[in-house]
Design an enzyme around this catalytic site. Structure first.
Site, PDB file in Angstrom:
ATOM      1  N   ARG A  92       7.381   4.808  -8.937  1.00 34.05           N
ATOM      2  CA  ARG A  92       7.576   5.574  -7.707  1.00 34.05           C
ATOM      3  C   ARG A  92       9.034   5.877  -7.403  1.00 34.05           C
ATOM      4  O   ARG A  92       9.329   6.839  -6.697  1.00 34.05           O
ATOM      5  CB  ARG A  92       6.924   4.855  -6.516  1.00 34.05           C
ATOM      6  CG  ARG A  92       7.434   3.465  -6.298  1.00 34.05           C
ATOM      7  CD  ARG A  92       6.507   2.668  -5.392  1.00 34.05           C
ATOM      8  NE  ARG A  92       6.786   2.867  -3.982  1.00 34.05           N
ATOM      9  CZ  ARG A  92       6.193   2.187  -3.010  1.00 34.05           C
ATOM     10  NH1 ARG A  92       5.272   1.284  -3.303  1.00 34.05           N
ATOM     11  NH2 ARG A  92       6.491   2.392  -1.755  1.00 34.05           N
ATOM     12  N   CYS A 137      -2.461   4.445   4.279  1.00 33.52           N
ATOM     13  CA  CYS A 137      -1.139   4.205   4.870  1.00 33.52           C
ATOM     14  C   CYS A 137      -0.003   4.514   3.910  1.00 33.52           C
ATOM     15  O   CYS A 137       1.147   4.183   4.170  1.00 33.52           O
ATOM     16  CB  CYS A 137      -1.035   2.772   5.380  1.00 33.52           C
ATOM     17  SG  CYS A 137      -1.138   1.552   4.080  1.00 33.52           S
ATOM     18  N   ASN A 185       1.151   5.053  -2.277  1.00 33.13           N
ATOM     19  CA  ASN A 185       2.454   5.001  -2.970  1.00 33.13           C
ATOM     20  C   ASN A 185       2.330   4.177  -4.244  1.00 33.13           C
ATOM     21  O   ASN A 185       2.706   4.615  -5.334  1.00 33.13           O
ATOM     22  CB  ASN A 185       3.520   4.375  -2.073  1.00 33.13           C
ATOM     23  CG  ASN A 185       3.620   5.062  -0.733  1.00 33.13           C
ATOM     24  OD1 ASN A 185       3.250   6.219  -0.622  1.00 33.13           O
ATOM     25  ND2 ASN A 185       4.089   4.359   0.265  1.00 33.13           N
ATOM     26  N   HIS A 226      11.139   3.149  -1.450  1.00 37.47           N
ATOM     27  CA  HIS A 226      11.212   2.627  -0.084  1.00 37.47           C
ATOM     28  C   HIS A 226      12.398   3.185   0.685  1.00 37.47           C
ATOM     29  O   HIS A 226      12.346   3.308   1.907  1.00 37.47           O
ATOM     30  CB  HIS A 226      11.179   1.102  -0.095  1.00 37.47           C
ATOM     31  CG  HIS A 226       9.798   0.593  -0.305  1.00 37.47           C
ATOM     32  ND1 HIS A 226       9.326   0.231  -1.541  1.00 37.47           N
ATOM     33  CD2 HIS A 226       8.765   0.482   0.556  1.00 37.47           C
ATOM     34  CE1 HIS A 226       8.063  -0.105  -1.422  1.00 37.47           C
ATOM     35  NE2 HIS A 226       7.692   0.021  -0.166  1.00 37.47           N
ATOM     36  N   GLU A 270      -4.329  -0.667  -3.550  1.00 38.24           N
ATOM     37  CA  GLU A 270      -3.158  -0.007  -4.146  1.00 38.24           C
ATOM     38  C   GLU A 270      -2.989  -0.332  -5.624  1.00 38.24           C
ATOM     39  O   GLU A 270      -1.987   0.017  -6.225  1.00 38.24           O
ATOM     40  CB  GLU A 270      -1.884  -0.333  -3.355  1.00 38.24           C
ATOM     41  CG  GLU A 270      -1.632  -1.805  -3.127  1.00 38.24           C
ATOM     42  CD  GLU A 270      -0.400  -2.065  -2.260  1.00 38.24           C
ATOM     43  OE1 GLU A 270       0.410  -1.146  -2.043  1.00 38.24           O
ATOM     44  OE2 GLU A 270      -0.248  -3.210  -1.804  1.00 38.24           O
ATOM     45  N   ARG A 301       5.250  -3.534   7.777  1.00 37.45           N
ATOM     46  CA  ARG A 301       5.789  -4.049   6.508  1.00 37.45           C
ATOM     47  C   ARG A 301       6.670  -5.256   6.832  1.00 37.45           C
ATOM     48  O   ARG A 301       7.875  -5.115   7.051  1.00 37.45           O
ATOM     49  CB  ARG A 301       6.622  -2.983   5.804  1.00 37.45           C
ATOM     50  CG  ARG A 301       5.818  -1.822   5.211  1.00 37.45           C
ATOM     51  CD  ARG A 301       6.733  -0.869   4.451  1.00 37.45           C
ATOM     52  NE  ARG A 301       6.003   0.061   3.618  1.00 37.45           N
ATOM     53  CZ  ARG A 301       5.772   1.332   3.953  1.00 37.45           C
ATOM     54  NH1 ARG A 301       6.190   1.810   5.090  1.00 37.45           N
ATOM     55  NH2 ARG A 301       5.108   2.122   3.117  1.00 37.45           N
ATOM     56  N   ARG A 318       0.867  -6.687   7.795  1.00 40.22           N
ATOM     57  CA  ARG A 318       0.685  -6.937   6.360  1.00 40.22           C
ATOM     58  C   ARG A 318       1.548  -8.130   5.962  1.00 40.22           C
ATOM     59  O   ARG A 318       2.724  -8.196   6.337  1.00 40.22           O
ATOM     60  CB  ARG A 318       1.100  -5.702   5.551  1.00 40.22           C
ATOM     61  CG  ARG A 318       0.870  -5.902   4.068  1.00 40.22           C
ATOM     62  CD  ARG A 318       1.173  -4.658   3.292  1.00 40.22           C
ATOM     63  NE  ARG A 318       2.608  -4.411   3.180  1.00 40.22           N
ATOM     64  CZ  ARG A 318       3.133  -3.386   2.536  1.00 40.22           C
ATOM     65  NH1 ARG A 318       2.330  -2.487   1.959  1.00 40.22           N
ATOM     66  NH2 ARG A 318       4.425  -3.220   2.452  1.00 40.22           N
TER      67      ARG A 318
HETATM   68  C1  PEP Z   1       1.695   1.874  -0.533  1.00 38.94           C
HETATM   69  O1  PEP Z   1       1.893   1.320  -1.623  1.00 38.94           O
HETATM   70  O2  PEP Z   1       1.184   3.002  -0.422  1.00 38.94           O
HETATM   71  C2  PEP Z   1       2.100   1.208   0.709  1.00 38.94           C
HETATM   72  C3  PEP Z   1       1.817   1.716   1.889  1.00 38.94           C
HETATM   73  O3  PEP Z   1       2.804   0.061   0.593  1.00 38.94           O
HETATM   74  P1  PEP Z   1       4.389   0.031   0.247  1.00 38.94           P
HETATM   75  O4  PEP Z   1       4.877   1.458   0.296  1.00 38.94           O
HETATM   76  O5  PEP Z   1       5.029  -0.828   1.272  1.00 38.94           O
HETATM   77  O6  PEP Z   1       4.426  -0.551  -1.121  1.00 38.94           O
HETATM   78 MG    MG Z   2       2.385  -0.764  -1.673  1.00 36.89          MG
END
Ligand code: PEP
Ligand code: MG
Length: 829
Positions: free
Chosen positions: A726, A763, A715, A450, A692, A557, A593
């Site tokens: 990640r 996204c 992600n 993030h 996801e 977010r 979200r």
């Molecule tokens: C994702 O997981 O791709 C996503 C867009 O949500 P976040 O990055 O906020 O976990």
């Molecule tokens: Mg996510």
């Protein structure tokens, strides 16, 4: 009469504490309990309604003190407050004091007729007596922390060792050595050449900069002298706990990372495109200025210092435990070293002397002492030890924060810098000011962590996962970086600077061209429109998004509204934030979200305990469904904002159909409440879910029957499909959203959604990568939602495409079996 409420997960514990406190207060103080929950099979937990009942049972305008154990007890107590009328709320105080000691101290104080302020103070101070009594019994250095006492080594036993570790006695082995010595009753000194240091002080041992093949003389006096030296000999024989393969590891790592770079360059993972040239500033959180004052009661001040130090040590133990899960036990040992830095005897002696002899307050004494130690580290001629300078400041600030009871302040720089940090929490990255932060380089992290996402969103060039970073740069040094390639120049030559500045100008010019056309729709040459939307974390992000041509917000977010504060925003605050974002967007759609807490987005006050696998734990929708007191205000706020704006609601981290259905039930309840209160909302609010988790991919068919749209979160989906975290730089190659596995999953989800007649967005960060645009268009995505900075380039790319050709390209990609092949094919388009 002041009342006291005891909140505990266990009804028995709450009752026991009450019994004890009642006895101390001779039954004269009203004490009520709120323990456990109404579930005979699993009665451990906390219930806000029980807390409300307990408060009401002892309520008085003199005041009510609420003490709680841990985790959800805090949330329940906070929620209970919301159920009280505003007049009552003014007289109820939640207190962080320890439950047992706090309850007893508060009850005794209340019994003698003290005010609520005095009762709170007594509860807060309730550990003081215990601490005073136990400090002498806590493991103490055999040497008194007085650097000036003469050392008599005439009777000392001696041991000579030759340092065998390739990396010498760096922080980790020294931490091992001190830990070992602390188990014995002996004073141990080390001599290298003619320099003698106390072996119990990491800060002193550091000054030896003992390297491989150096000879060290250990001298020990005291009852355990012989045993201590024998244990040290064994430790030395075992390479001071370093792996014997560290030599190879070091060599391989370095050659792997620096294969194509010179000794003046470093290579990391590209995280946000752009060139930056500027002076290095280390990220060390800034505290309010330390004010110097004269103290009258030296004992009390010393005790205050000891309490703060202990608290910082306990915090570091927690940090180490968490780091063990994320970076592994060996790397996490640096936090053990930080503990030792704080506990070094001479440091304490210096503070003690200043408090007692000079009557200085603990903050001023500690700051001076820690700055002197930091300066000594910075002057060392060993790069590894020099790098520990950041640890000294970091751990030193931890104690200062405790002393000043300070919350981490925003990052603040007076002149533009390149920020260098071990890692940055998303909440810290979110505060970065692009005018002051030219670039960001971190030792940890991955391209979809993030922090990296936020850096991209802010348009700050960033590189993450740079091995060896902190030991290769010093504060103020001018470096250059290319966030697009991950290359860092530690001492850029004039020629390199010219070349980089040129590249920067070209990059800016290309961006300028894309920006000029970015407000036009993104339609392929053969007429297929693709909606390009923005990901935002705050209503103010909408301005940049719209300026860059966003046709809506595909992902708000909302967790960032909950970060960097001490309690959750209430319904009104959230409603205001969502309405503001929607108003700024005008007719463009806004997908909000719901709270996606957890994973790498911790929110301390929500009471999620450290988990072994936070990404697999209590996060997103799972947490919200278990905490309706938190979830319902958010749903209400979103619904109410939908009355006047084109808002859609989206759920994160969906794994099962049941989670969606339970949310819909909760939504029904909330809608009924709003109707009853005559509050307007959009009755036809569209509900979508993030895809996801692998489970959501495989369950896409029934899920598509239940919701109005999908948004693929590549992600998280990538990390879960590839079993590669990640934020972990070591597995960044696996955690690449262009892996064949991920592409196949996207194709499957799009197909299922379209068959069911719903639209699909993507996204994750992949959406903002122009290299992937032809593939994503070819796979049939209806919308791409990305960081605002990426929008102009992606829109420009879409306009160059031909849908049929893009579909062919996607077909080809689906036949490939490696990420390299896919990237090569895309690069050739
Ligand atoms: C994702 O997981 O791709 C996503 C867009 O949500 P976040 O990055 O906020 O976990
Ligand atoms: Mg996510």
């Amino acid at each position: 009469m002041i009342g006291i409420v005891i909140v505990s997960h266990s009804a028995k514990l709450a009752e026991g504490v009450r019994e004890l406190a009642m006895q101390m207060a001779r039954e004269r103080v009203p004490i009520a309990v709120a323990g456990g929950i109404e579930d005979s099979n699993d009665p451990i937990g906390t219930d806000p309604m029980r807390v409300v009942a307990a408060i009401e049972a002892v309520y008085s305008t003199d005041g009510v003190l609420v003490l709680m154990d841990l985790g959800s007890a805090l949330m329940s107590a906070e929620t209970a407050l919301e159920f009280l009328d505003p007049e009552q709320q003014k007289h109820v105080f939640l207190c962080e004091a320890p439950l047992v000691e706090g309850a007893i101290a508060a009850a005794v104080e209340a019994m003698i007729g003290s005010s609520i302020t005095q009762v709170i103070a007594a509860a807060r101070n309730s550990l003081a007596a215990k601490l005073q009594q136990l400090v002498p019994l806590l493991p103490q250095p055999a040497v008194q922390p007085d650097a000036e006492s003469p050392i008599n080594l005439t009777e000392a036993l001696t041991l000579k060792i030759i340092v065998s570790n390739r990396l010498g006695l760096h922080a980790r082995p020294v931490a091992k050595l001190i830990e070992l010595i602390s188990q014995f009753s002996a004073d141990v000194y080390i001599t290298k050449n003619d320099m003698l240091v106390n072996a119990r002080s990491i800060n002193q041992v550091a000054t030896l900069t003992a390297r491989q093949s150096d000879e060290l003389l250990f001298q020990a006096v005291g009852p355990d002298a012989a045993a201590t030296l024998a244990a040290i000999q064994t430790l030395a024989f075992n390479n001071f706990g370093d792996r014997t393969d560290d030599d190879q590891l070091g060599a391989t790592d370095a050659s792997a990372t620096l294969a194509t770079v010179t000794s003046h360059e470093l290579q990391g993972i590209p995280a946000a495109a752009g060139i930056a040239i500027g002076p290095v500033a280390f990220y060390v959180s800034v505290l309010p200025p330390v004010l110097e004052r004269t103290v009258d009661d030296g004992e009390a001040e010393w005790l205050r210092f000891q309490t703060a130090l202990q608290a910082a040590v306990v915090e570091l133990q927690t940090v180490q435990a968490q780091a063990q899960q994320t970076v592994g036990a060996t790397e996490a040992e640096i936090f053990a070293a930080q503990r030792l830095i704080l506990q070094a005897p001479e440091l304490q002696a210096q503070v003690r002397r200043q408090i007692f002899d000079e009557r200085r307050n603990a903050e001023a004494a500690w700051q001076q002492a820690i700055q002197q130690v930091a300066a000594r580290y910075q002057a060392l001629d060993d790069a590894d030890w020099r790098a520990r300078f950041a640890d000294v400041l970091d751990s030193g600030q931890r104690v200062l924060r405790q002393l000043m009871q300070a919350v981490l302040p925003p990052l603040h720089f007076t002149q533009p810098v390149i920020l260098v940090a071990e890692d940055l929490l998303p909440s810290a990255t979110a505060q970065l000011d692009p005018k002051k932060i030219l670039g960001v380089v971190t030792a940890g992290g991955g391209a979809t962590s993030h922090s990296a996402i936020l850096a991209r969103a802010l348009g700050i060039p960033a590189i993450v996962g740079v091995t060896d970073l902190l030991s290769r740069v010093t504060a103020g040094q001018t470096i250059a970086l290319d966030g697009g390639t991950g290359r860092i120049w530690l001492a850029p030559t004039p020629d390199q600077l010219v070349e980089l500045r040129q590249k920067h100008s070209q990059w800016q010019a290309a961006q300028q061209v894309d920006r000029q056309t970015s407000r036009q729709p993104a339609i392929t040459r053969d007429g297929k429109p693709i909606r390009v939307a923005a990901n935002i974390s705050h209503p103010n992000d909408v301005d940049l998004a719209c300026a860059n041509g966003a046709e809506g917000v595909g992902l708000f977010r909302t967790e960032f509204l909950f970060m960097g504060r001490n309690q959750a925003p209430d319904e009104a605050e959230q409603w205001a934030a969502y309405s503001l974002a929607a108003r700024k967007l005008g007719p463009r759609p806004l997908i909000i979200r719901t709270l996606d807490v957890g994973g790498d987005k911790p929110i301390p006050y929500l009471g999620i305990r450290p988990e072994a696998n936070p990404f697999l734990g209590w996060r997103g929708l799972r947490y919200c469904l278990d905490n309706p007191a938190l979830f319902k205000p958010q749903l209400r706020a979103i619904l109410r904002a939908s009355a006047e704006h084109p808002i859609k609601l989206m759920l994160p981290m969906v794994s099962t159909l049941d989670e969606v259905q339970r949310t819909k039930v909760l939504l029904q309840i909330v809608q009924d409440e709003l109707r009853a209160a005559k509050l307007a909302f959009n009755e036809a609010l569209e509900i979508g879910i993030m895809i996801e988790t692998p489970s959501a991919v495989l369950l896409a068919e029934p899920l598509a029957q239940t919701v109005d749209f999908f948004s693929i979160g590549t992600n998280d989906l990538t990390q879960y499909l590839m079993a590669a975290e990640r934020g972990n730089a070591q597995v960044a190659t696996l955690a690449n959203a262009l892996q064949p596995t991920v592409i196949r999953a996207i194709q499957q989800v799009v197909q299922v959604a379209h068959t069911a007649g719903i639209w699909v967005s993507l996204c994750g960060e992949l959406a903002g990568n122009p290299l992937a645009t032809p593939l994503l268009v070819g796979l049939g995505l209806d919308e791409l939602s990305m960081n605002a900075a990426a929008i102009p380039a992606v829109k420009a790319r879409i306009r160059q495409l031909d849908l049929v050709q893009a579909q062919d390209l996607a077909e080809k990609c689906l036949t490939l079996h490696s990420v390299t092949e896919i990237e090569h094919l895309l690069a050739a388009v």
